[in-house]
Write an enzyme that holds these catalytic residues in place. Structure first.
Site, PDB file in Angstrom:
ATOM      1  N   ASP A 102       0.817  -1.219   0.000  1.00 39.62           N
ATOM      2  CA  ASP A 102       0.000   0.000   0.000  1.00 39.62           C
ATOM      3  C   ASP A 102       0.845   1.260   0.000  1.00 39.62           C
ATOM      4  O   ASP A 102       0.649   2.154  -0.812  1.00 39.62           O
ATOM      5  CB  ASP A 102      -0.976   0.004   1.193  1.00 39.62           C
ATOM      6  CG  ASP A 102      -0.299  -0.208   2.548  1.00 39.62           C
ATOM      7  OD1 ASP A 102       0.931  -0.469   2.592  1.00 39.62           O
ATOM      8  OD2 ASP A 102      -0.987  -0.123   3.579  1.00 39.62           O
ATOM      9  N   ASP A 105       7.104   4.007   3.641  1.00 37.05           N
ATOM     10  CA  ASP A 105       7.517   5.131   4.487  1.00 37.05           C
ATOM     11  C   ASP A 105       9.022   5.033   4.673  1.00 37.05           C
ATOM     12  O   ASP A 105       9.799   5.500   3.844  1.00 37.05           O
ATOM     13  CB  ASP A 105       6.726   5.027   5.801  1.00 37.05           C
ATOM     14  CG  ASP A 105       6.909   6.214   6.704  1.00 37.05           C
ATOM     15  OD1 ASP A 105       6.163   7.191   6.542  1.00 37.05           O
ATOM     16  OD2 ASP A 105       7.800   6.185   7.573  1.00 37.05           O
ATOM     17  N   LYS A 133       6.543   7.584  -0.065  1.00 39.55           N
ATOM     18  CA  LYS A 133       6.957   8.822   0.611  1.00 39.55           C
ATOM     19  C   LYS A 133       8.477   8.893   0.516  1.00 39.55           C
ATOM     20  O   LYS A 133       9.177   8.489   1.452  1.00 39.55           O
ATOM     21  CB  LYS A 133       6.582   8.772   2.099  1.00 39.55           C
ATOM     22  CG  LYS A 133       5.103   8.724   2.418  1.00 39.55           C
ATOM     23  CD  LYS A 133       4.941   8.678   3.949  1.00 39.55           C
ATOM     24  CE  LYS A 133       3.511   8.621   4.379  1.00 39.55           C
ATOM     25  NZ  LYS A 133       3.367   8.466   5.842  1.00 39.55           N
TER      26      LYS A 133
HETATM   27  P1  IMP Z   1       7.800   1.294   6.387  1.00 38.32           P
HETATM   28  O1  IMP Z   1       8.398  -0.013   6.790  1.00 38.32           O
HETATM   29  O2  IMP Z   1       8.235   2.395   7.313  1.00 38.32           O
HETATM   30  O3  IMP Z   1       8.047   1.641   4.940  1.00 38.32           O
HETATM   31  O4  IMP Z   1       6.269   1.182   6.658  1.00 38.32           O
HETATM   32  C1  IMP Z   1       5.364   0.801   5.725  1.00 38.32           C
HETATM   33  C2  IMP Z   1       4.039   0.440   6.378  1.00 38.32           C
HETATM   34  O5  IMP Z   1       3.669   1.398   7.378  1.00 38.32           O
HETATM   35  C3  IMP Z   1       2.951   0.495   5.339  1.00 38.32           C
HETATM   36  O6  IMP Z   1       2.786  -0.738   4.713  1.00 38.32           O
HETATM   37  C4  IMP Z   1       1.754   0.919   6.151  1.00 38.32           C
HETATM   38  O7  IMP Z   1       1.125  -0.216   6.711  1.00 38.32           O
HETATM   39  C5  IMP Z   1       2.319   1.791   7.262  1.00 38.32           C
HETATM   40  N1  IMP Z   1       2.252   3.223   6.910  1.00 38.32           N
HETATM   41  C6  IMP Z   1       3.278   4.059   6.597  1.00 38.32           C
HETATM   42  N2  IMP Z   1       2.859   5.295   6.339  1.00 38.32           N
HETATM   43  C7  IMP Z   1       1.519   5.259   6.478  1.00 38.32           C
HETATM   44  C8  IMP Z   1       0.476   6.263   6.319  1.00 38.32           C
HETATM   45  O8  IMP Z   1       0.691   7.446   5.974  1.00 38.32           O
HETATM   46  N3  IMP Z   1      -0.793   5.821   6.544  1.00 38.32           N
HETATM   47  C9  IMP Z   1      -1.100   4.547   6.895  1.00 38.32           C
HETATM   48  N4  IMP Z   1      -0.161   3.592   7.056  1.00 38.32           N
HETATM   49  C10 IMP Z   1       1.129   3.953   6.854  1.00 38.32           C
HETATM   50 MG    MG Z   2       1.379  -2.130   4.705  1.00 41.48          MG
END
Ligand code: IMP
Ligand code: MG
Length: 181
Positions: A102, A105, A133
């Site tokens: 989805d 981040d 992002k």
């Molecule tokens: P990462 O490991 O930091 O890239 O986190 C990714 C996961 O964090 C995504 O698959 C989402 O489940 C959650 N996530 C990150 N940013 C958002 C946001 O803005 N809204 C909702 N969920 C988010």
């Molecule tokens: Mg996710």
């Protein structure tokens, strides 16, 4: 009038814009994988909406599977700790895998998932993320298909949640800070 609208400060992508982009990505995948039968692996729960629209925008035969990982707990800041909560069921050895996520981040979850799936000896692994992002990445990552690039705001809707809410909003919007601070 959707009762959740008042928690949203701005709509970033409405359902028409999302569907148009999903169709474009579906067309790209259909032509790149022509004559093959890729396995789409959706990352639960956030990718379930995108995954269900995406596979219907693809015109070649596909298989689907799901994984669930946790990286956030119930907050809005990445912990960097990734834990597999549900593994794949399909044998992906020798298969073309497309990971469907989805939102990215920090990039830590998808990086972990990609490395994990690569250990199963698929013939290829590509990544398809609805939202990226880029300013929030903590490691160097890049993706094969990206729906939209956004800033560092916290967004919900179209599968994305805050504390298991807002997944059923038909659009993607910025959650008001007072709703999570
Ligand atoms: P990462 O490991 O930091 O890239 O986190 C990714 C996961 O964090 C995504 O698959 C989402 O489940 C959650 N996530 C990150 N940013 C958002 C946001 O803005 N809204 C909702 N969920 C988010
Ligand atoms: Mg996710």
């Amino acid at each position: 009038m959707n009762q959740m609208n008042c928690d949203i400060s701005a709509v970033l992508f409405d359902e028409y814009k999302i569907q148009a982009r999903v169709r474009e990505i579906g067309d790209e995948i259909s032509s790149e994988y022509m004559g093959r039968n890729p396995v789409f692996i959706g990352i639960l729960k956030g990718a379930f909406t995108f995954m269900s629209d995406l596979i219907r925008a693809v015109s070649i035969p596909v298989s689907i599977d799901f994984m669930a990982v946790s990286s956030y707990g119930s907050g809005t800041v990445s912990t960097g700790i990734v834990k597999i909560r549900k593994d794949i069921d399909i044998d992906i050895k020798g298969r073309d895998v497309i990971i469907v996520e989805d939102i990215v981040d920090s990039g830590l979850s998808l990086d972990y998932i990609k490395k994990y799936l690569t250990q199963h000896e698929p013939s290829s692994v590509k990544t398809c993320v609805l939202l990226d992002k880029p300013d929030a990445h903590k490691i160097k990552v890049d993706f094969d298909y990206v729906g939209f690039y956004i800033g560092n705001e916290f967004v919900v809707g179209y599968g994305l949640d805050f504390n298991e809410r807002y997944r059923n909003l038909p659009y993607i919007g910025i959650l008001k800070e007072e709703c999570y601070k």
